[in-house]
Design an enzyme around this catalytic site. Structure first.
Site, mmCIF file in Angstrom:
data_model
loop_
_atom_site.group_PDB
_atom_site.id
_atom_site.type_symbol
_atom_site.label_atom_id
_atom_site.label_comp_id
_atom_site.label_asym_id
_atom_site.label_seq_id
_atom_site.Cartn_x
_atom_site.Cartn_y
_atom_site.Cartn_z
ATOM 1 N N HIS A 32 0.775 -1.380 -0.012
ATOM 2 C CA HIS A 32 0.092 -0.001 -0.192
ATOM 3 C C HIS A 32 0.942 1.025 0.057
ATOM 4 C CE1 HIS A 32 -3.639 2.262 1.632
ATOM 5 N NE2 HIS A 32 -2.974 3.119 0.949
ATOM 6 N N GLU A 34 -2.682 -1.591 -3.226
ATOM 7 C CA GLU A 34 -3.604 -0.899 -2.661
ATOM 8 C C GLU A 34 -3.296 0.490 -2.749
ATOM 9 O OE1 GLU A 34 -3.788 -2.447 1.373
ATOM 10 O OE2 GLU A 34 -5.049 -4.018 0.672
ATOM 11 N N HIS A 63 -7.780 -5.887 6.855
ATOM 12 C CA HIS A 63 -7.555 -4.883 8.181
ATOM 13 C C HIS A 63 -7.775 -5.449 9.581
ATOM 14 C CE1 HIS A 63 -6.273 -0.625 8.678
ATOM 15 N NE2 HIS A 63 -6.728 -0.866 9.802
#
Ligand SMILES: CC(=O)[C@@H](O)[C@H](O)COP(=O)(O)O
Ligand SMILES: NCC(=O)COP(=O)(O)O
Length: 237
Positions: free
Chosen positions: A43, A70, A190
């Site tokens: 990410h 991401e 997450h």
């Protein structure tokens, strides 16, 4: 089968703490795959607090499983997707200054924006996933904007799991059933960890991929990376 995609952001956090190249992020990805990871997730955030855009380019040559990138779909993100052409692009609504991802997309309010960026990103990747909260209207909206998959944002699940796991998972089961009925693939991520992962996997009608980083890397500090990846894989099978 649910793929385990290891998010290696936190290897870069540790590396950046001293400004050198230890741990080597590319080697970490190679080793995660060697130890059984079925995907690598990164990410790159605008402030490059951990994964840098150069890391993403370096990883392109090294990742041999599924590469999932991401990010918020700004110009820089779309540029890196166009250069790397990953297996999957996962769009998150994060503002540049958030501590970490803290919500999914409102796919209704952001319909036009998401539809346009997804159409652009689909020139460079075979699969676009969008990060959503477990609310059926946002799942339905994911189809409207052209997403191939949703990624269920699982922080609320993880927070409630210890006190009331049945309540914690309820909305995720409903959302996953709607997603499946609409032909969407289902990812989740997450704050998933070794304690809460199996229950989520067991309750959902299908789960194509989990991306796990923070808890897995923390576990690896005590249990070793190879052993930890094997432990997480065992929770999924
Ligand atoms: C989208 C998601 O939930 C995670 O990938 C999150 O973005 C992790 O980001 P940090 O590693 O910066 O906390
Ligand atoms: N999409 C979730 C992810 O990649 C990792 O999240 P976390 O396990 O670091 O919370």
């Amino acid at each position: 089968m649910t793929r385990l995609s290891v998010n290696i952001n936190k290897f870069a956090t540790l590396r950046n703490a001293r400004g050198g190249n230890n741990p080597n992020v590319v080697q970490a990805a190679i080793d995660c795959e060697r130890f059984g990871a079925e995907g690598i997730t990164v990410h790159p955030r605008p402030d490059e607090r951990h994964i840098t855009y150069q890391d993403v380019l370096d990883l392109k040559e090294a990742v041999t499983t599924e590469f999932n990138i991401e990010g918020y779909p700004d110009e820089r993100y779309i540029e890196i997707i166009s250069k790397v052409r990953p297996h999957q692009a996962t769009l998150v609504p994060d503002a540049p200054n958030v501590l970490t991802s803290n919500a999914g997309w409102d796919t209704i309010k952001n319909k036009v924006f998401l539809r346009d960026v997804i159409a652009e990103i689909k020139k460079y990747t075979e699969r676009v996933s969008i990060f959503v909260d477990p609310q059926t209207q946002f799942v339905e909206g994911a189809v409207e904007v052209g997403a191939d998959r949703i990624e269920l944002y699982t922080e609320p699940y993880a927070s409630l799991y210890q006190t009331n796991k049945e309540n914690a998972v309820k909305d995720y089961v409903t959302s996953a059933k709607v997603a499946s009925s609409l032909g969407l693939g289902i990812n989740a991520g997450h704050d998933l960890d070794r304690e809460n992962l199996k229950y989520l996997k067991t309750c959902l009608p299908r789960l194509d991929e989990v991306s796990i980083g923070h808890a897995l890397v923390c576990d690896a500090l005590y249990l070793g990376l190879e052993n930890t990846i094997q432990l997480y894989l065992r929770e999924l099978n």
